[in-house]
Design a protein around this motif. Structure first.
Motif, short mmCIF file in Angstrom:
data_model
loop_
_atom_site.label_atom_id
_atom_site.label_comp_id
_atom_site.label_asym_id
_atom_site.label_seq_id
_atom_site.Cartn_x
_atom_site.Cartn_y
_atom_site.Cartn_z
N ILE A 1 37.47 45.35 48.96
CA ILE A 1 37.85 43.84 49.69
C ILE A 1 38.17 42.75 48.18
N LEU A 2 39.22 42.19 48.36
CA LEU A 2 40.09 41.27 47.67
C LEU A 2 39.76 40.24 48.48
N SER A 3 39.94 39.21 47.88
CA SER A 3 40.09 37.92 48.24
C SER A 3 40.78 36.96 47.43
N SER A 4 41.61 36.10 48.56
CA SER A 4 42.05 35.38 47.12
C SER A 4 41.47 33.74 46.59
N ASP A 5 40.72 34.22 46.92
CA ASP A 5 39.54 32.96 46.18
C ASP A 5 40.70 31.41 45.72
N TYR A 6 41.13 31.53 45.40
CA TYR A 6 41.97 30.05 45.75
C TYR A 6 43.33 29.53 45.44
N VAL A 7 43.92 31.01 45.24
CA VAL A 7 45.87 31.53 45.29
C VAL A 7 45.66 32.52 47.31
N PRO A 8 45.90 31.58 48.16
CA PRO A 8 46.68 31.85 49.17
C PRO A 8 47.87 33.30 49.25
N ALA A 9 48.37 33.48 48.67
CA ALA A 9 49.74 33.86 48.12
C ALA A 9 49.09 35.58 47.34
N SER A 10 47.97 35.18 47.15
CA SER A 10 47.91 36.37 45.83
C SER A 10 47.45 37.55 46.51
N LEU A 11 47.00 37.16 47.73
CA LEU A 11 46.05 38.40 48.43
C LEU A 11 47.04 39.48 49.06
N LEU A 12 48.00 39.16 49.79
CA LEU A 12 49.44 40.13 49.20
C LEU A 12 50.22 40.82 49.01
N HIS A 13 49.83 39.92 47.53
CA HIS A 13 50.74 40.54 46.46
C HIS A 13 49.71 41.16 45.40
N ALA A 14 48.75 41.39 45.16
CA ALA A 14 47.32 42.22 44.94
C ALA A 14 47.37 43.39 45.61
N ALA A 15 47.41 43.58 46.94
CA ALA A 15 47.75 44.55 47.77
C ALA A 15 48.51 45.63 47.54
N TYR A 16 49.93 45.49 47.15
CA TYR A 16 51.07 46.21 47.03
C TYR A 16 50.60 46.28 45.90
N LEU A 17 50.18 45.33 44.78
CA LEU A 17 50.44 45.59 43.18
C LEU A 17 49.05 47.20 43.13
N LEU A 18 47.68 47.21 43.53
CA LEU A 18 46.91 47.60 43.84
C LEU A 18 47.49 49.07 44.52
N GLY A 19 47.72 49.04 45.31
CA GLY A 19 49.11 50.11 46.20
C GLY A 19 49.62 51.29 45.33
N ARG A 20 49.76 50.98 44.22
CA ARG A 20 50.81 51.41 42.91
C ARG A 20 50.33 51.66 41.74
N GLN A 21 48.78 51.69 41.92
CA GLN A 21 47.35 52.28 41.39
C GLN A 21 47.22 53.04 41.24
N PRO A 22 47.11 54.41 39.89
CA PRO A 22 46.87 55.69 39.97
C PRO A 22 45.08 56.08 41.00
N GLY A 23 45.69 56.72 42.00
CA GLY A 23 44.41 57.12 42.24
C GLY A 23 45.16 56.32 44.21
N TRP A 24 45.97 55.46 44.03
CA TRP A 24 45.90 54.60 45.28
C TRP A 24 47.00 54.15 45.74
N ASN A 25 47.56 54.44 47.19
CA ASN A 25 48.58 54.09 47.78
C ASN A 25 48.45 52.75 49.13
N LEU A 26 48.93 52.43 49.65
CA LEU A 26 49.58 51.77 50.08
C LEU A 26 48.51 50.88 51.33
N HIS A 27 48.27 52.57 51.83
CA HIS A 27 47.62 52.28 52.96
C HIS A 27 46.26 51.74 53.11
N ARG A 28 45.70 52.57 51.56
CA ARG A 28 44.05 52.33 51.36
C ARG A 28 43.89 50.73 51.11
#
Length: 382
Positions: free
Chosen positions: A303-330
């Motif tokens: 799980i990701l949480s935006s904590d103190y920056v709401p705009a970080s949540l979607l941004h981080a998910a897209y960055l995570l989707g480009r990591q090895p072993g990950w994809n966008l839907h995961r």
């Protein structure tokens, strides 16, 4: 009201449809088409190939504090502050917000102590008056070494919108603040001035409070949460003993573990791991703890949480989707389905039949997802 969202890339729970369409009726997804409709009816909208994904579910945001005190020493009227916070969350694609209100603080002069009751009442009033765009729920962050914790918690925990209680211990010398130099540096940024003697005295005073209160408060908070069926989270787990303690308490989530070893132990014990989206966007922890992407690389991030920056949540998910072993839907599941299920919300978090039509239309520009439209239960809110 019936609505068709046509010609979108659909981010499903376990796949991505490059082009498809959704049908919505009475706020619920009633049909998913694997191709765009060639002759869409008048009540359809063409999304021009943009991404269409579930509305984001935020389980731990401190963002409201910045609106309650927009400048040091300046308290803003509470309901307008909550409404501004709500608008900022929705503009970031967040349709379900667990407002993390701190019940107690180790600082004597604290905006958290000053605004707890008024913030809780303002959020409750906003819910009843339907002034919010997102759905708001409560996450009560319990500072276990705070002497008046139980008095502050008791009138709040029975509210039906309380979905999560976290067990926090910010005593210096352990967990997030095991490095005392880092602890001193952090509070210096908050304009707390200590010399060597006053700093050591403050540390000893806080350790004394921990010995006096933390153990019995933990037991009482756990019992209150269990009696009401509220999910529990541990906070800043560092040692294996912290995970063992969390398991004994019936905790479901380990929020922001500070070490790889603690995150591994959490996974072994069946706990979901929550990390901060700003950690991913910034490339690491501001406190020097384990990086979220390191946990992701080991398959230990749920799980990701935006904590103190709401705009970080979607941004981080897209960055995570480009990591090895990950994809966008995961990656999108870490900000939608996984947090929803962790706090008992089975009706949202996925683009699937029968789910609430909480949806986000996003388009990437230079690797950054831009939110273009947001729907809550089928109604456009941004």
């Amino acid at each position: 009201m019936k609505r068709i969202l046509n010609n979108a890339r659909l981010i499903l729970a376990d796949d991505t449809l490059e082009r498809g369409a959704l049908e919505i009726d009475n706020g619920v997804i009633v049909a998913i088409h694997s191709r765009p409709l060639s002759a869409p009816p008048p009540h359809s909208e063409d999304l021009n190939g943009d991404d269409l994904l579930p509305g984001l579910v935020e389980v731990h945001t401190d963002n409201l504090e910045k609106h309650l005190m927009p400048r040091n020493g300046v308290l803003w009227p509470t309901l307008p502050a909550v409404v501004a916070h709500d608008a900022q969350c929705v503009a970031a694609g967040i349709t379900t917000v667990l407002d993390a209100l701190s019940v107690g603080d180790l600082e004597g002069d604290s905006v958290r102590l000053d605004t707890l009751q008024s913030a809780f009442e303002a959020i409750d009033a906003g819910m009843r008056q339907r002034v919010f765009r997102a759905e708001h729920l409560f996450h009560l962050r319990c500072e276990l070494a705070y002497p008046q914790l139980l008095d502050a918690l008791s009138p709040l925990i029975g509210h039906p919108a309380v979905r999560l209680v976290s067990l926090m211990d910010h005593t210096p010398g352990q967990r997030q603040y095991r490095d005392l130099a880092q602890y001193k540096k952090y509070y210096a940024k908050k304009n707390v001035s200590w010399n060597d003697d006053t700093f050591l005295a403050a540390v000893e005073q806080r350790k004394l409070k921990q010995r006096q209160y933390a153990g019995r408060h933990r037991q009482a908070v756990v019992e209150l949460a269990r009696a009401r069926g509220v999910a529990l989270a541990s906070h800043d787990d560092t040692e294996l003993s912290h995970i063992d303690e969390a398991v004994r308490d019936g905790v479901a989530m380990s929020e922001f573990p500070t070490t790889l070893a603690a995150a591994r132990a959490a996974r072994d014990q069946g706990l979901m791991t929550v990390m901060g989206a700003p950690n991913i966007v910034r490339g690491g922890s501001h406190s020097g703890n384990v990086a979220a992407l390191e946990l992701a690389g080991h398959g230990l991030l749920d799980i990701l949480s935006s904590d103190y920056v709401p705009a970080s949540l979607l941004h981080a998910a897209y960055l995570l989707g480009r990591q090895p072993g990950w994809n966008l839907h995961r990656a999108i599941a870490t900000v939608t389905r996984n947090p929803a299920r962790a706090v008992g919300l089975a009706d949202r978090g996925a683009v699937a039949l029968g789910q609430r039509a909480d949806l986000v239309q996003a388009r990437e520009r230079d690797g950054i997802p831009l939110v273009r439209q947001v729907w809550s239960a089928g109604q456009r809110v941004f």
